[in-house]
Write a protein that holds these residues in place. Structure first.
Motif, mmCIF file in Angstrom:
data_model
loop_
_atom_site.group_PDB
_atom_site.id
_atom_site.type_symbol
_atom_site.label_atom_id
_atom_site.label_comp_id
_atom_site.label_asym_id
_atom_site.label_seq_id
_atom_site.Cartn_x
_atom_site.Cartn_y
_atom_site.Cartn_z
ATOM 1 N N PHE A 40 -3.124 14.524 -2.520
ATOM 2 C CA PHE A 40 -3.085 15.967 -2.315
ATOM 3 C C PHE A 40 -2.418 16.311 -0.990
ATOM 4 C CE2 PHE A 40 -5.082 19.680 -0.325
ATOM 5 C CZ PHE A 40 -4.778 20.658 -1.265
ATOM 6 N N GLN A 41 -2.769 15.571 0.043
ATOM 7 C CA GLN A 41 -2.182 15.830 1.351
ATOM 8 C C GLN A 41 -0.697 15.491 1.360
ATOM 9 O OE1 GLN A 41 -4.081 17.234 3.788
ATOM 10 N NE2 GLN A 41 -2.147 17.539 4.880
ATOM 11 N N LYS A 42 -0.321 14.428 0.621
ATOM 12 C CA LYS A 42 1.091 14.023 0.570
ATOM 13 C C LYS A 42 1.929 15.102 -0.157
ATOM 14 C CE LYS A 42 2.541 10.838 1.945
ATOM 15 N NZ LYS A 42 3.205 10.579 3.253
ATOM 16 N N LYS A 43 1.349 15.695 -1.203
ATOM 17 C CA LYS A 43 2.037 16.794 -1.887
ATOM 18 C C LYS A 43 2.303 17.940 -0.916
ATOM 19 C CE LYS A 43 -0.110 15.950 -6.387
ATOM 20 N NZ LYS A 43 -1.048 16.517 -7.397
ATOM 21 N N ALA A 44 1.261 18.291 -0.175
ATOM 22 C CA ALA A 44 1.417 19.395 0.773
ATOM 23 C C ALA A 44 2.473 19.063 1.827
ATOM 24 C CB ALA A 44 0.080 19.687 1.428
ATOM 25 N N GLY A 78 6.612 10.988 7.514
ATOM 26 C CA GLY A 78 6.024 11.212 6.202
ATOM 27 C C GLY A 78 6.290 10.108 5.215
ATOM 28 N N ASN A 79 7.006 9.045 5.650
ATOM 29 C CA ASN A 79 7.365 7.941 4.743
ATOM 30 C C ASN A 79 8.038 8.496 3.488
ATOM 31 O OD1 ASN A 79 7.613 5.301 3.863
ATOM 32 N ND2 ASN A 79 5.546 5.279 2.906
ATOM 33 N N ILE A 80 9.023 9.383 3.712
ATOM 34 C CA ILE A 80 9.716 10.092 2.629
ATOM 35 C C ILE A 80 11.197 9.681 2.611
ATOM 36 C CG2 ILE A 80 10.395 12.356 1.741
ATOM 37 C CD1 ILE A 80 7.922 13.521 3.116
ATOM 38 N N SER A 81 11.642 9.361 1.411
ATOM 39 C CA SER A 81 13.098 9.140 1.207
ATOM 40 C C SER A 81 13.695 10.467 0.758
ATOM 41 C CB SER A 81 13.336 8.064 0.147
ATOM 42 O OG SER A 81 12.794 6.830 0.568
ATOM 43 N N CYS A 82 14.738 10.886 1.448
ATOM 44 C CA CYS A 82 15.272 12.238 1.191
ATOM 45 C C CYS A 82 16.819 12.160 1.087
ATOM 46 C CB CYS A 82 14.859 13.181 2.295
ATOM 47 S SG CYS A 82 15.373 14.898 2.030
ATOM 48 N N LEU A 83 17.331 12.940 0.126
ATOM 49 C CA LEU A 83 18.778 12.977 -0.069
ATOM 50 C C LEU A 83 19.166 14.415 -0.368
ATOM 51 C CD1 LEU A 83 21.436 11.335 -0.367
ATOM 52 C CD2 LEU A 83 20.939 11.229 -2.825
ATOM 53 N N VAL A 84 20.156 14.953 0.424
ATOM 54 C CA VAL A 84 20.652 16.323 0.247
ATOM 55 C C VAL A 84 22.099 16.221 -0.235
ATOM 56 C CG1 VAL A 84 21.096 18.544 1.334
ATOM 57 C CG2 VAL A 84 19.102 17.178 2.040
ATOM 58 N N LEU A 85 22.420 16.900 -1.399
ATOM 59 C CA LEU A 85 23.736 16.809 -2.002
ATOM 60 C C LEU A 85 24.338 18.202 -2.183
ATOM 61 C CD1 LEU A 85 22.881 14.275 -4.865
ATOM 62 C CD2 LEU A 85 23.966 13.740 -2.681
ATOM 63 N N THR A 86 25.632 18.232 -2.091
ATOM 64 C CA THR A 86 26.327 19.482 -2.412
ATOM 65 C C THR A 86 26.469 19.578 -3.931
ATOM 66 O OG1 THR A 86 28.490 18.424 -2.267
ATOM 67 C CG2 THR A 86 27.610 19.403 -0.225
ATOM 68 N N LEU A 158 3.530 6.139 -3.931
ATOM 69 C CA LEU A 158 2.060 6.298 -3.959
ATOM 70 C C LEU A 158 1.334 4.969 -3.748
ATOM 71 C CD1 LEU A 158 1.623 8.808 -6.929
ATOM 72 C CD2 LEU A 158 1.567 9.274 -4.476
ATOM 73 N N GLU A 159 1.997 3.870 -3.890
ATOM 74 C CA GLU A 159 1.347 2.570 -3.753
ATOM 75 C C GLU A 159 0.813 2.370 -2.329
ATOM 76 O OE1 GLU A 159 -0.261 -0.878 -5.097
ATOM 77 O OE2 GLU A 159 0.760 0.689 -6.258
ATOM 78 N N SER A 160 1.575 2.863 -1.375
ATOM 79 C CA SER A 160 1.115 2.738 0.017
ATOM 80 C C SER A 160 -0.180 3.520 0.245
ATOM 81 C CB SER A 160 2.203 3.231 0.971
ATOM 82 O OG SER A 160 2.495 4.614 0.714
ATOM 83 N N ILE A 161 -0.281 4.650 -0.502
ATOM 84 C CA ILE A 161 -1.511 5.439 -0.376
ATOM 85 C C ILE A 161 -2.697 4.648 -0.921
ATOM 86 C CG2 ILE A 161 -2.670 7.530 -1.182
ATOM 87 C CD1 ILE A 161 0.026 8.914 -1.157
ATOM 88 N N ARG A 162 -2.484 4.008 -2.089
ATOM 89 C CA ARG A 162 -3.568 3.219 -2.670
ATOM 90 C C ARG A 162 -3.944 2.057 -1.752
ATOM 91 N NH1 ARG A 162 -0.340 4.048 -7.468
ATOM 92 N NH2 ARG A 162 -1.398 5.565 -8.850
ATOM 93 N N LYS A 163 -2.922 1.416 -1.193
ATOM 94 C CA LYS A 163 -3.225 0.319 -0.269
ATOM 95 C C LYS A 163 -3.973 0.808 0.962
ATOM 96 C CE LYS A 163 0.577 -2.721 -1.608
ATOM 97 N NZ LYS A 163 1.806 -3.422 -1.160
ATOM 98 N N SER A 164 -3.583 1.978 1.446
ATOM 99 C CA SER A 164 -4.269 2.544 2.611
ATOM 100 C C SER A 164 -5.732 2.851 2.285
ATOM 101 C CB SER A 164 -3.554 3.820 3.071
ATOM 102 O OG SER A 164 -2.253 3.535 3.503
#
Length: 516
Positions: A40-44, A78-86, A158-164
């Protein structure tokens, strides 16, 4: 000791159960809700990151150097992979240095439509949950359109969340075991600290049941000055408090112990007072019993002493009435007997009245200074004719004048009784000697007569009322057994001593008088 250990184990068990219960509840909450809370926190966090990037694109800051730092922080923290495309597929921003690799991963994620689950849909973004079949990993994916129309793809595993969450549970379990062990140690110390004074109070209460009030509660948690103050109070335990309460500080057990000490003192004092009152009551009862016995004995002795003269008076009076003898000499004899017996009765009654007044304090002693030698000589001269008639020699070994303090008229009765006893019991050489012995501030006046000694078993009883050593002889000279009782009462009223001593050739009666 067993009770103390049992109470200690109970306290330790309660503390350990509470600690284990709290840890178990935390573990269950972690197991059930921690992963969901993380998701839930990761979604936010992903939605918030999307809004920051979208706002930057609207302000034309997306490709600036300043925003590059913000973008990197969002992706890294945030341990987020992000890609911005035109719109034409050109990479504007990427969280990876290898843009082509990032492009392939994102395209593969988008193409895994059959493994996707839509979690949230808005006008400008859609939040998905997808599974990477190749890696068998689950991801959160956000696909959205920025304010400037560019496309953004965000992904986090989400696997890192489960491991945490699992790591957190394991850590909580380890911490819980350590906490339980520490709780056992702390529980043992606390239990000992709590149970020790309780056991002490229990032991003291047992002693109090057995009426032993010597033991007191000893407090170990007070400050030094409080302990010293408490010790001072214990030493002064029988002194009343100034304000009625020493205001002892400490916890509830300390206060209970102090109250137990005060209760012990109060009970000890009360029981002591009760015992004193009981002893006093017992003495009063014994005194009353003794008085009753004395009264019975007195009535019996008086009846016995009056019976003979009353019988003689009655007999001779009846003889006169019936004119048994008509001659004048016989009538005179009868009358003389009646008069003699009546006189004996009169003297005995007077002595009884005198003794009664002395014993009950009705006849006050008048202390004054007078010449004892003058008193002794006067009494001796009054009895000289009787002594000469019986062939008794009187020796006066007294100084010319010796002054003493006392009631002259009552002491005259003492000397008269001593001299009368000496005359009636004088035998052998038939010698009476009156002499003095000086003892510091006391003068001992002694009256000695030759004759038989008093039996040792009778010496302590001759001062009792109506006691007679030789009853036949006492009756012969008209004694009543009251004279020495009067002597003892008079000397007690003076606060002085009197006594009797058996000598080799006779008996010595003495009394002591103050000369100063």
């Amino acid at each position: 000791m067993k009770k103390r250990k049992f109470l200690t184990v109970q306290i330790m068990a309660v503390i350990c159960v509470l600690a284990a219960g709290a840890i178990l509840v935390c573990w269950l909450l972690n197991s059930i809700f921690l992963e969901k809370y993380y998701v839930f926190q990761k979604k936010a966090d992903m939605v918030e990151s999307f809004r920051v990037i979208s706002d930057a694109s609207g302000d034309s800051q997306l490709e600036s150097d300043e925003f590059e730092i913000v973008f990197d922080n969002i992706c890294a923290n945030g341990n987020i992979s992000c890609l911005v495309l035109t719109t034409d597929g050109k990479v504007v921003r990427s969280s990876s240095a290898d843009d082509s690799q990032m492009m392939q991963e994102m395209i593969q994620t988008i193409l895994s439509l059959n493994q996707q689950e839509v979690l949230q849909t808005q006008e400008d973004y859609q939040l998905l949950s997808t599974t990477d079949v190749r890696l068998n990993s689950e991801y959160l994916v956000l696909i959205g359109s920025l304010e400037n129309g560019e496309l953004i793809i965000m992904r986090t595993a989400l696997e890192s969340i489960r491991k945490s969450a699992a790591l957190s549970n394991r850590l909580l379990l380890m911490v819980g075991l350590i906490t339980i062990a520490v709780s056992m140690v702390i529980g043992a110390l606390m239990a000992q600290r709590i149970t020790k004074p309780i056991v002490q109070l229990t032991d003291i209460s047992k002693k109090m049941v057995d009426l032993n009030f010597e033991a007191n509660v000893v407090f170990g948690v007070w400050k030094r000055e409080q302990i010293l103050r408490f010790g001072f109070l214990r030493r002064q335990r029988h002194m009343p408090s100034v304000n009625g309460d020493e205001n002892i500080s400490g916890n509830e057990i300390d206060q209970l112990g102090d109250h137990m000490n005060r209760l012990s003192e109060a009970l000890e004092q009360t029981i002591s007072e009760l015992k004193s009152a009981n002893v006093s009551l017992q003495q009063d009862i014994e005194k009353k019993t003794q008085i009753d016995e004395m009264r019975k004995e007195f009535l019996s002795n008086v009846s016995h002493e009056l019976k003979t003269p009353l019988a003689l008076i009655q007999g001779y009076a009846e003889g006169l009435q019936e004119c048994i003898n008509d001659d004048e000499e016989s009538r005179n004899f009868y009358c003389d007997v009646i008069i003699d017996e009546a006189g004996k009765m009169n003297r005995m009654v007077k002595k009884l009245l005198t003794l009664n007044q002395l014993e009950f304090g009705n006849d006050q002693v008048s202390i004054e200074r007078f010449d004892i030698t003058e008193l002794v000589i006067g009494i001796a001269n009054a009895s000289r004719i009787l002594m000469e008639k019986q062939g008794i020699t009187l020796e006066m070994d007294t100084p010319s004048a010796v002054y003493v303090w006392g009631d002259e008229f009552k002491l005259e009765e003492v000397v008269t009784n001593y001299l009368s006893n000496a005359i009636n019991h004088c035998e052998g050489e038939k010698r009476i000697r009156i002499f003095y012995t000086q003892k510091e501030n006391l003068l001992r006046v002694s009256v000695f007569n030759t004759g038989k000694p008093i039996p040792e078993e009778d010496i302590d009883q001759i001062w009792d009322k109506f006691y007679k050593v030789d009853k036949a002889r006492t009756r012969e000279y008209g004694g009543s057994g009251i004279g020495l009782s009067i002597v003892k009462a008079i000397m007690d009223a003076h606060g002085q001593q009197c006594g009797v001593i058996n000598r080799e050739d006779g008996v010595e009666f003495w009394m002591e008088l103050s000369t100063k």
